[in-house]
Motif scaffolding. Structure first.
Motif, PDB file in Angstrom:
ATOM      1  N   ASP A   7      -9.021 -46.134 -21.683  1.00 29.87           N
ATOM      2  CA  ASP A   7      -8.410 -46.710 -20.495  1.00 29.87           C
ATOM      3  C   ASP A   7      -7.968 -48.140 -20.811  1.00 29.87           C
ATOM      4  OD1 ASP A   7     -10.644 -48.430 -20.305  1.00 29.87           O
ATOM      5  OD2 ASP A   7     -11.681 -47.093 -18.903  1.00 29.87           O
ATOM      6  N   GLY A   8      -7.330 -48.774 -19.844  1.00 28.25           N
ATOM      7  CA  GLY A   8      -6.773 -50.100 -20.097  1.00 28.25           C
ATOM      8  C   GLY A   8      -7.830 -51.133 -20.485  1.00 28.25           C
ATOM      9  N   THR A   9      -8.989 -51.071 -19.840  1.00 30.64           N
ATOM     10  CA  THR A   9     -10.048 -52.033 -20.145  1.00 30.64           C
ATOM     11  C   THR A   9     -10.584 -51.821 -21.555  1.00 30.64           C
ATOM     12  OG1 THR A   9     -10.679 -52.168 -17.813  1.00 30.64           O
ATOM     13  CG2 THR A   9     -12.316 -52.873 -19.439  1.00 30.64           C
ATOM     14  N   GLU A  10     -10.812 -50.567 -21.921  1.00 31.23           N
ATOM     15  CA  GLU A  10     -11.316 -50.273 -23.262  1.00 31.23           C
ATOM     16  C   GLU A  10     -10.323 -50.703 -24.332  1.00 31.23           C
ATOM     17  OE1 GLU A  10     -14.120 -46.373 -22.265  1.00 31.23           O
ATOM     18  OE2 GLU A  10     -11.987 -46.113 -22.666  1.00 31.23           O
ATOM     19  N   TRP A  11      -9.041 -50.453 -24.087  1.00 27.06           N
ATOM     20  CA  TRP A  11      -8.023 -50.880 -25.049  1.00 27.06           C
ATOM     21  C   TRP A  11      -8.053 -52.393 -25.238  1.00 27.06           C
ATOM     22  CZ3 TRP A  11      -4.467 -48.497 -28.252  1.00 27.06           C
ATOM     23  CH2 TRP A  11      -3.494 -49.331 -28.801  1.00 27.06           C
ATOM     24  N   SER A  12      -8.136 -53.126 -24.144  1.00 26.26           N
ATOM     25  CA  SER A  12      -8.163 -54.589 -24.214  1.00 26.26           C
ATOM     26  C   SER A  12      -9.379 -55.082 -24.991  1.00 26.26           C
ATOM     27  CB  SER A  12      -8.157 -55.165 -22.795  1.00 26.26           C
ATOM     28  OG  SER A  12      -8.248 -56.567 -22.825  1.00 26.26           O
ATOM     29  N   ILE A  13     -10.543 -54.478 -24.736  1.00 22.10           N
ATOM     30  CA  ILE A  13     -11.761 -54.907 -25.424  1.00 22.10           C
ATOM     31  C   ILE A  13     -11.690 -54.567 -26.910  1.00 22.10           C
ATOM     32  CG2 ILE A  13     -14.246 -54.462 -25.615  1.00 22.10           C
ATOM     33  CD1 ILE A  13     -14.292 -54.182 -22.567  1.00 22.10           C
ATOM     34  N   LEU A  14     -11.211 -53.371 -27.235  1.00 20.64           N
ATOM     35  CA  LEU A  14     -11.091 -52.996 -28.644  1.00 20.64           C
ATOM     36  C   LEU A  14     -10.096 -53.895 -29.370  1.00 20.64           C
ATOM     37  CD1 LEU A  14     -11.177 -49.089 -28.469  1.00 20.64           C
ATOM     38  CD2 LEU A  14     -12.937 -50.609 -29.364  1.00 20.64           C
ATOM     39  N   MET A  15      -9.051 -54.299 -28.677  1.00 20.51           N
ATOM     40  CA  MET A  15      -8.086 -55.216 -29.291  1.00 20.51           C
ATOM     41  C   MET A  15      -8.773 -56.527 -29.670  1.00 20.51           C
ATOM     42  SD  MET A  15      -4.997 -55.876 -30.300  1.00 20.51           S
ATOM     43  CE  MET A  15      -3.887 -54.714 -29.470  1.00 20.51           C
ATOM     44  N   LYS A  16      -9.639 -57.018 -28.799  1.00 20.36           N
ATOM     45  CA  LYS A  16     -10.354 -58.252 -29.110  1.00 20.36           C
ATOM     46  C   LYS A  16     -11.369 -58.041 -30.229  1.00 20.36           C
ATOM     47  CE  LYS A  16      -9.662 -60.569 -24.719  1.00 20.36           C
ATOM     48  NZ  LYS A  16     -10.276 -61.302 -23.594  1.00 20.36           N
ATOM     49  N   TYR A  17     -12.037 -56.858 -30.215  1.00 20.97           N
ATOM     50  CA  TYR A  17     -12.942 -56.557 -31.324  1.00 20.97           C
ATOM     51  C   TYR A  17     -12.180 -56.561 -32.647  1.00 20.97           C
ATOM     52  CZ  TYR A  17     -16.760 -55.025 -28.228  1.00 20.97           C
ATOM     53  OH  TYR A  17     -17.770 -54.974 -27.312  1.00 20.97           O
ATOM     54  N   LYS A  18     -10.985 -55.960 -32.639  1.00 22.73           N
ATOM     55  CA  LYS A  18     -10.188 -55.865 -33.868  1.00 22.73           C
ATOM     56  C   LYS A  18      -9.837 -57.246 -34.409  1.00 22.73           C
ATOM     57  CE  LYS A  18      -5.785 -54.684 -33.735  1.00 22.73           C
ATOM     58  NZ  LYS A  18      -5.035 -55.633 -34.599  1.00 22.73           N
ATOM     59  N   GLU A  19      -9.642 -58.194 -33.501  1.00 19.30           N
ATOM     60  CA  GLU A  19      -9.211 -59.529 -33.924  1.00 19.30           C
ATOM     61  C   GLU A  19     -10.362 -60.516 -34.091  1.00 19.30           C
ATOM     62  OE1 GLU A  19      -6.526 -60.548 -30.829  1.00 19.30           O
ATOM     63  OE2 GLU A  19      -4.905 -59.254 -31.551  1.00 19.30           O
ATOM     64  N   GLN A  20     -11.464 -60.334 -33.322  1.00 17.45           N
ATOM     65  CA  GLN A  20     -12.474 -61.382 -33.260  1.00 17.45           C
ATOM     66  C   GLN A  20     -13.882 -60.939 -33.608  1.00 17.45           C
ATOM     67  OE1 GLN A  20     -12.320 -63.124 -29.340  1.00 17.45           O
ATOM     68  NE2 GLN A  20     -10.097 -63.136 -29.285  1.00 17.45           N
ATOM     69  N   ALA A  21     -14.133 -59.643 -33.806  1.00 24.38           N
ATOM     70  CA  ALA A  21     -15.497 -59.184 -34.051  1.00 24.38           C
ATOM     71  C   ALA A  21     -16.089 -59.875 -35.279  1.00 24.38           C
ATOM     72  CB  ALA A  21     -15.514 -57.674 -34.244  1.00 24.38           C
ATOM     73  N   PRO A  22     -17.382 -60.189 -35.237  1.00 22.17           N
ATOM     74  CA  PRO A  22     -17.990 -60.953 -36.335  1.00 22.17           C
ATOM     75  C   PRO A  22     -18.186 -60.149 -37.612  1.00 22.17           C
ATOM     76  CG  PRO A  22     -19.655 -60.329 -34.720  1.00 22.17           C
ATOM     77  CD  PRO A  22     -18.331 -59.945 -34.144  1.00 22.17           C
ATOM     78  N   TYR A  23     -18.092 -58.797 -37.562  1.00 22.91           N
ATOM     79  CA  TYR A  23     -18.284 -57.965 -38.739  1.00 22.91           C
ATOM     80  C   TYR A  23     -17.054 -57.120 -39.018  1.00 22.91           C
ATOM     81  CZ  TYR A  23     -23.199 -59.228 -38.590  1.00 22.91           C
ATOM     82  OH  TYR A  23     -24.374 -59.930 -38.593  1.00 22.91           O
ATOM     83  N   LEU A  28     -12.867 -52.632 -38.170  1.00 23.44           N
ATOM     84  CA  LEU A  28     -12.280 -51.380 -38.654  1.00 23.44           C
ATOM     85  C   LEU A  28     -12.464 -50.254 -37.642  1.00 23.44           C
ATOM     86  CD1 LEU A  28     -13.358 -51.422 -42.422  1.00 23.44           C
ATOM     87  CD2 LEU A  28     -11.110 -51.948 -41.456  1.00 23.44           C
ATOM     88  N   LYS A  29     -13.628 -50.171 -37.031  1.00 22.36           N
ATOM     89  CA  LYS A  29     -13.852 -49.132 -36.018  1.00 22.36           C
ATOM     90  C   LYS A  29     -12.883 -49.300 -34.845  1.00 22.36           C
ATOM     91  CE  LYS A  29     -18.744 -47.848 -36.556  1.00 22.36           C
ATOM     92  NZ  LYS A  29     -20.047 -47.801 -35.862  1.00 22.36           N
ATOM     93  N   ALA A  30     -12.756 -50.533 -34.380  1.00 20.53           N
ATOM     94  CA  ALA A  30     -11.862 -50.776 -33.251  1.00 20.53           C
ATOM     95  C   ALA A  30     -10.439 -50.370 -33.594  1.00 20.53           C
ATOM     96  CB  ALA A  30     -11.919 -52.254 -32.864  1.00 20.53           C
ATOM     97  N   GLU A  31      -9.975 -50.743 -34.780  1.00 20.05           N
ATOM     98  CA  GLU A  31      -8.610 -50.397 -35.179  1.00 20.05           C
ATOM     99  C   GLU A  31      -8.434 -48.898 -35.308  1.00 20.05           C
ATOM    100  OE1 GLU A  31      -5.222 -52.307 -38.057  1.00 20.05           O
ATOM    101  OE2 GLU A  31      -7.346 -52.732 -38.465  1.00 20.05           O
ATOM    102  N   ALA A  32      -9.435 -48.205 -35.882  1.00 17.21           N
ATOM    103  CA  ALA A  32      -9.345 -46.757 -36.044  1.00 17.21           C
ATOM    104  C   ALA A  32      -9.271 -46.056 -34.686  1.00 17.21           C
ATOM    105  CB  ALA A  32     -10.540 -46.247 -36.834  1.00 17.21           C
ATOM    106  N   LEU A  33     -10.099 -46.485 -33.741  1.00 17.89           N
ATOM    107  CA  LEU A  33     -10.105 -45.861 -32.422  1.00 17.89           C
ATOM    108  C   LEU A  33      -8.777 -46.062 -31.704  1.00 17.89           C
ATOM    109  CD1 LEU A  33     -13.704 -46.930 -31.363  1.00 17.89           C
ATOM    110  CD2 LEU A  33     -12.948 -44.606 -31.909  1.00 17.89           C
ATOM    111  N   MET A  34      -8.197 -47.236 -31.854  1.00 17.25           N
ATOM    112  CA  MET A  34      -6.909 -47.498 -31.214  1.00 17.25           C
ATOM    113  C   MET A  34      -5.799 -46.649 -31.839  1.00 17.25           C
ATOM    114  SD  MET A  34      -7.324 -51.632 -30.856  1.00 17.25           S
ATOM    115  CE  MET A  34      -5.759 -51.912 -30.017  1.00 17.25           C
ATOM    116  N   LEU A  35      -5.839 -46.494 -33.153  1.00 17.04           N
ATOM    117  CA  LEU A  35      -4.835 -45.658 -33.824  1.00 17.04           C
ATOM    118  C   LEU A  35      -4.977 -44.198 -33.401  1.00 17.04           C
ATOM    119  CD1 LEU A  35      -4.958 -47.196 -37.413  1.00 17.04           C
ATOM    120  CD2 LEU A  35      -3.035 -47.315 -35.820  1.00 17.04           C
TER     121      LEU A  35
END
Length: 343
Positions: A7-23, A28-35
């Motif tokens: 959903d829109g909220t999950e996409w937004s959060i994963l986008m931030k994980y992809k750019e800002q996550a500490p690990y 990589l997980k965030a990017e894979a899920l979005m793809l």
């Protein structure tokens, strides 16, 4: 069929994980899920994130079970069960009292991804549920609502406060004069477009409702009386010097023999040469005295609150015609007195 539905909220959060996550693994997980949500082949996704297809499939299974919490698992010794101590919660509340930029995070406001990143970096704590992060935000006295937009051209608060003090001083004798009307004025525009979503109907049948799908709009000018809170509302064909002059002419005619003080903003048509030509002794609008508010400070104009209330009153009911929408808006304003004053 896509393997992942976001959903829109999950996409937004994963986008931030992809750019800002500490690990890296979280990114990589965030990017894979979005793809995968975009229907990219799982083999292509695996090559893109440099993992085996079986690993990506495992990420999908974890997502279906735990949603966003699954992005945190599998790294940092799986600290999902960690809890904050009372002292740590107190530290979090203190940190949340300042913007995330002060903690080196590239954001103006705290949100779940930024808070999760900060907690993990400082306390090695990762919660499985977003509600745990929401609890911490609420504990710090924060609420979830839309931020207020502020024009970059707005002056500093000291300058605005000084100008508002000058306005209060200027209108004080007029408020005490029974022969003078003091109003806060502004224009507003409402729009209408009938949007039919769903309706209960018998299975196997189709129900048709006639609606007007044409988008329509109406502009108004309102004069909020500072003595009793009533609003003199008038329709405008458009918002320009000519229509404002017509509205002011009608307003003065409705209040014969009264001097009129109008406090309003600095819109171009409020300062136009055409309008100024009608002011002063012997002219059409000679009984009107205009006072201009500080630039780009609409929050200090009390009639803005009237517009907000009126729009809220009509926003939850879908009306079939524009006339019904307009009538409801006008009826709410004309049928109420409002407590908002120049302060």
């Amino acid at each position: 069929m896509t393997l992942i539905e976001l959903d829109g909220t999950e996409w937004s959060i994963l986008m931030k994980y992809k750019e800002q996550a500490p690990y890296k693994l979280m990114r990589l997980k965030a990017e894979a899920l979005m793809l995968l949500h975009e229907n990219v082949d799982i083999g292509t996704v695996a090559r893109f994130v440099d993992r085996r297809p079986s690993t990506v499939r495992a990420w999908v299974r974890d997502w279906q079970k735990m949603r966003l919490a699954s992005v945190h698992t599998g790294h940092a010794e799986n600290l999902n069960a960690s809890k904050l101590t009372a002292d740590q919660r107190a530290q979090v509340a203190q940190i949340l009292a300042s913007p995330p930029s002060e903690q080196g995070l590239p954001a103006q406001f705290w949100d779940v991804p930024n808070l999760a990143s900060w907690l993990h970096n400082h306390f090695e704590v990762v919660y499985e549920s977003d509600s745990s992060y929401h609890f911490l935000l609420h504990m710090a006295g924060m609420t979830f609502h839309k931020p207020e937009a502020v024009d970059k051209r707005r002056g500093d608060e000291a300058t605005i406060a000084k100008r508002m003090a000058e306005i209060h001083q200027e209108i004080a004798p007029h408020l005490a004069d029974p022969d003078t009307i003091v109003v806060a004025a502004d224009e507003v525009r409402i729009e209408h477009e009938a949007i039919l979503r769903r309706a209960w109907q018998m299975a196997g049948t189709t129900t048709r409702i006639e609606v007007d799908r044409q988008r329509q709009a109406q502009s108004y000018i309102g004069f909020l009386h500072q003595d009793d809170g009533k609003v003199d509302l008038r329709r405008l064909d458009w918002q320009n010097s000519d229509t404002i002059i017509e509205a002011l002419t009608a307003f003065t005619a409705a209040h014969p023999k009264k001097k009129i003080v109008i406090v309003w903003d600095n819109a171009a048509w409020h300062r136009s040469k055409a309008l100024r030509a009608h002011l002063g002794p012997g002219n059409l609008l000679e009984r009107i005295h205009l006072i201009h508010m500080p630039p780009y400070a609409p929050d200090h104009n009390p009639i803005e609150h009237v517009w907000g209330e009126a729009k809220t009153s009509i926003s939850n009911i879908q009306r079939a015609t524009f006339d019904q929408t307009r009538t409801a808006f006008e009826g709410f304003i004309r049928g109420n007195k409002f407590p908002y004053r120049l302060e």
